[in-house]
Motif scaffolding. Sequence first.
Motif, short mmCIF file in Angstrom:
data_model
loop_
_atom_site.label_atom_id
_atom_site.label_comp_id
_atom_site.label_asym_id
_atom_site.label_seq_id
_atom_site.Cartn_x
_atom_site.Cartn_y
_atom_site.Cartn_z
N VAL A 254 -7.67 -40.45 46.91
CA VAL A 254 -6.21 -40.18 46.93
C VAL A 254 -5.60 -40.86 47.59
CG1 VAL A 254 -5.56 -38.41 48.24
CG2 VAL A 254 -7.63 -38.00 47.24
N LYS A 255 -6.44 -41.90 48.52
CA LYS A 255 -5.30 -42.76 49.45
C LYS A 255 -4.05 -43.71 48.09
CE LYS A 255 -7.65 -47.12 50.32
NZ LYS A 255 -8.12 -47.66 51.29
N TYR A 256 -4.78 -44.50 47.45
CA TYR A 256 -3.77 -44.75 46.01
C TYR A 256 -2.98 -43.47 45.37
CZ TYR A 256 -6.59 -48.13 46.21
OH TYR A 256 -8.36 -49.80 47.39
N TYR A 257 -3.00 -42.33 45.67
CA TYR A 257 -1.40 -41.23 44.89
C TYR A 257 -0.55 -41.99 45.72
CZ TYR A 257 -4.82 -38.98 43.70
OH TYR A 257 -6.24 -37.40 42.38
N ASN A 258 0.72 -41.66 44.81
CA ASN A 258 2.06 -41.96 45.29
C ASN A 258 2.60 -41.67 46.61
OD1 ASN A 258 3.71 -44.34 43.28
ND2 ASN A 258 2.73 -43.68 42.40
N SER A 259 1.74 -40.11 46.44
CA SER A 259 2.01 -38.71 47.71
C SER A 259 1.88 -39.05 48.59
CB SER A 259 2.05 -37.62 47.41
OG SER A 259 0.35 -37.68 47.06
N GLN A 260 0.84 -40.66 48.62
CA GLN A 260 0.10 -40.91 50.63
C GLN A 260 1.10 -41.64 50.19
OE1 GLN A 260 -2.32 -38.73 51.67
NE2 GLN A 260 -1.04 -37.13 50.33
N LEU A 261 0.67 -42.89 49.11
CA LEU A 261 1.03 -43.88 49.99
C LEU A 261 2.91 -43.59 50.10
CD1 LEU A 261 0.22 -46.16 45.62
CD2 LEU A 261 -0.39 -46.32 48.39
N SER A 262 3.72 -42.77 49.79
CA SER A 262 4.84 -42.14 51.04
C SER A 262 4.17 -42.33 52.26
CB SER A 262 5.40 -40.99 50.71
OG SER A 262 4.82 -39.87 50.58
N LYS A 263 2.79 -41.79 52.53
CA LYS A 263 2.68 -41.20 54.12
C LYS A 263 2.31 -41.93 54.58
CE LYS A 263 1.56 -36.34 52.93
NZ LYS A 263 1.18 -35.20 53.36
N ASN A 264 1.28 -42.60 54.13
CA ASN A 264 0.80 -43.56 54.72
C ASN A 264 0.56 -45.02 53.95
OD1 ASN A 264 -1.45 -45.12 56.72
ND2 ASN A 264 -3.71 -43.83 55.43
N PRO A 265 0.99 -45.55 54.09
CA PRO A 265 1.95 -46.51 52.85
C PRO A 265 0.72 -48.03 53.39
CG PRO A 265 3.77 -46.99 54.68
CD PRO A 265 2.26 -45.58 54.80
N TYR A 266 0.53 -48.80 52.05
CA TYR A 266 -0.64 -49.97 52.29
C TYR A 266 -0.03 -50.75 53.27
CZ TYR A 266 -2.50 -54.15 50.15
OH TYR A 266 -3.49 -54.93 49.52
N CYS A 267 1.03 -51.08 54.14
CA CYS A 267 1.41 -52.09 55.39
C CYS A 267 -0.03 -51.81 56.26
CB CYS A 267 2.60 -51.77 55.63
SG CYS A 267 3.53 -50.81 56.33
#
Length: 157
Positions: free
Chosen positions: A140-153
């Motif tokens: 789930v952490k790779y879903y775009n919706s999650q990347l918007s909340k918890n970004p890769y940085c």
Amino acid sequence: MIEIERKFLVNSNAFKKDAFKETRIIQGFLNTHKERTVRVRLKGNQGFLTVKGKSSDDGLTRFEWETKILDTDAKKLLNLCESGVIDKIRYEVQLKNHTFEIDEFFGDNEGLIIAEVELNSENETFEKPDWLGKEVTGNVKYYNSQLSKNPYCNWEK
């Protein structure tokens, strides 16, 4: 419609030489509930509104509905989205009967590159190019919706 796709990390930029298309995508989420997401996307100069359902347990399938909207409407809706806009370039690479969509992320997700391939069935086989890395389907952490909340940085590397 049911979407069947597998998702992978990308281990090199070698895919860029084989890309037949690249498009800038800006997207945000009006809703990121675990049962559904509602996405607004500006893909080049075309707007889209997309609703995605909850993924199957293995992450391979989920309901997806999408419709085109005016780019002016997409820009207005992006202003209403939850915080954390996704900015990326999508490269498309054809390999035999499959098209890989490779997203190179920018902003808070810079450094992350993810490839997706849509399939006709969960058991369908496909050729894996050398630049395809670890599979992250269902993570789930790779879903775009999650990347918007918890970004890769923010991730521990």
